[in-house]
Design an enzyme around this catalytic site. Structure first.
Site, PDB file in Angstrom:
ATOM      1  N   GLU A  83     -13.639   4.861   0.535  1.00  0.00           N
ATOM      2  CA  GLU A  83     -14.404   3.782   1.189  1.00  0.00           C
ATOM      3  C   GLU A  83     -14.982   4.556   2.125  1.00  0.00           C
ATOM      4  OE1 GLU A  83     -12.781  -0.339   1.627  1.00  0.00           O
ATOM      5  OE2 GLU A  83     -10.720   0.933   1.135  1.00  0.00           O
ATOM      6  N   GLU A 131       0.942  -1.232  -0.014  1.00  0.00           N
ATOM      7  CA  GLU A 131      -0.015   0.111  -0.067  1.00  0.00           C
ATOM      8  C   GLU A 131       0.862   1.241  -0.030  1.00  0.00           C
ATOM      9  OE1 GLU A 131      -2.677   0.101   3.376  1.00  0.00           O
ATOM     10  OE2 GLU A 131      -3.400  -1.830   2.901  1.00  0.00           O
ATOM     11  N   LYS A 172     -15.385   2.870   6.074  1.00  0.00           N
ATOM     12  CA  LYS A 172     -14.184   2.590   6.967  1.00  0.00           C
ATOM     13  C   LYS A 172     -14.353   3.321   8.434  1.00  0.00           C
ATOM     14  CE  LYS A 172      -9.955   1.561   5.521  1.00  0.00           C
ATOM     15  NZ  LYS A 172      -8.817   1.801   4.846  1.00  0.00           N
TER      16      LYS A 172
END
Ligand SMILES: *[C@@H]1O[C@H](CO)[C@@H](O)[C@H](O)[C@H]1NC(C)=O
Ligand SMILES: *[C@@H]1O[C@H](CO)[C@@H](O)[C@H](O)[C@H]1NC(C)=O
Ligand SMILES: *[C@@H]1O[C@H](CO)[C@@H](O)[C@H](O)[C@H]1NC(C)=O
Length: 331
Positions: free
Chosen positions: A312, A262, A315
């Site tokens: 998102e 990531e 989250k």
């Protein structure tokens, strides 16, 4: 986010030579997730060659079938204890979530990510006992399924497994409390040909430390590079990555392949989280790895997955309000 931003990123992606290849994380903690077929089309149209998932959703994998996009499927931390304690559970997981998709849907699954940052300090050691046995059981299950050459086990770890904030890269070593475990895991990965997967977040360095030099988080150079015994560092990504390289070298694993699982920058939710900085960081990173030069300690291509493809909105904001805004694409 504006389309111009996306377009520029992708232009860089497309000219990125085979040397380094760029992937994207596809998380699904959203209240209105896009249909998987649309996401797969977005990936293809934008030249993303690899995707990293956090689970192994049936519909997601089916949609990836025949796309030729390389896939890293994921096992959530909550499943580690079951998989650690039962060969049967591991076999079932591999059969349902890997074998089926390779055999019937033609999905190009290349990695199984066992756990997600399981040794993060904030987890208080909850997954210390189960991560390695789960990795081993998944490897045994892959072997039984005859998929061990094609699909490699790995474990995405946060860069906090080696303390990079307190040392220069050459001082890199694994965190004292998990050092033996890390060496066991790395040794195992070397044996089975699995990569070391690490998540590196210059944004978090800046977020956590008000005195962190902003320019050092990006790739445009700094007036005062960090000198590590005559090796100069112009950005924290290189320094962080090389801290890992040194930690691996120090323990006898200097040739271990590394994947950056990531890397990215959020567009909202903090004073340093905005479109301008996200653009600067993501474009800077892509240009940085495009030449295939690598880092001072590890020249060569860098294998990385941007975090993330899409925002998102479901989250947890416990890490910070920026957490829902990592996407290159907005909701
Ligand atoms: C994967 O396989 C197991 C069966 O062992 C199942 O319980 C699980 O829901 C499957 N899917 C995902 C996304 O993990
Ligand atoms: C870890 O410990 C802290 C302090 O005891 C607690 O607040 C937190 O909820 C714990 N986290 C987990 C994931 O157990
Ligand atoms: C892990 O194992 C050790 C030693 O057996 C034990 O003391 C510890 O409580 C275990 N941790 C968890 C989270 O189960």
């Amino acid at each position: 986010m504006e389309w111009s931003f996306v377009a520029v990123i992708l232009a860089v992606a497309l000219v990125c030579p085979r040397a380094s290849s760029i992937g994207a994380n596809w998380g699904t903690q959203a209240s209105h997730p896009l249909p998987p077929e649309i996401v797969v089309r977005m990936l293809r149209e934008n030249g993303i060659q690899k995707v990293k998932l956090f689970d192994a959703e049936y519909d997601t994998l089916r949609a990836l079938g025949k796309s030729r996009i390389e896939v890293m499927v994921g096992i959530p931390n909550e499943m580690l204890s079951t998989l650690a304690s039962s060969h049967k559970a591991a076999e079932k997981w591999v059969s349902k979530n890997v074998s089926t998709h390779i055999n019937t849907d033609n999905v190009n699954i290349r990695y199984v990510a066992v756990g997600n940052e399981p040794f993060l300090s904030t987890y208080n050691g909850s997954y210390l006992n189960t991560t390695f046995p789960a990795m081993r059981n998944i490897q045994i299950a892959l072997l039984k399924a005859g998929l061990h050459n094609q699909v490699k086990v790995t474990c995405p770890l946060n860069a906090d497994v080696y303390d990079s904030s307190t040392t220069l890269p050459s001082g890199g070593d694994f965190r004292a409390d998990i050092r033996d475990l890390m060496i066991t895991i790395v040794k195992f990965l070397v044996e089975i040909g699995g990569p070391f997967t690490v998540n590196i977040y210059p944004f978090i360095s800046l977020y956590n430390d008000a005195n962190f030099p902003v320019d050092y988080a990006f790739f445009d150079g700094v007036s005062q590079p960090v000198s590590d015994g005559g090796t100069f560092y112009y950005n924290v990504f290189d320094a962080n990555y090389d801290t890992l390289v040194h930690a691996l070298e120090k323990n006898g694993f200097g040739n271990m392949p590394i994947i950056v699982g990531e890397i990215g920058w959020p567009t909202d939710g903090d004073r340093n989280a905005n479109v301008e900085y996200a653009r600067k960081f993501n474009q800077g990173f892509m240009a940085h790895i495009a030449g295939g030069r690598g880092t001072p300690r590890r020249p060569g291509p860098i294998d990385a997955y941007l975090f993330s493809l899409i925002d998102e909105d479901a989250k947890s904001v416990q890490p910070g309000y920026f957490e829902r805004h990592w996407g290159i694409f907005t909701f």
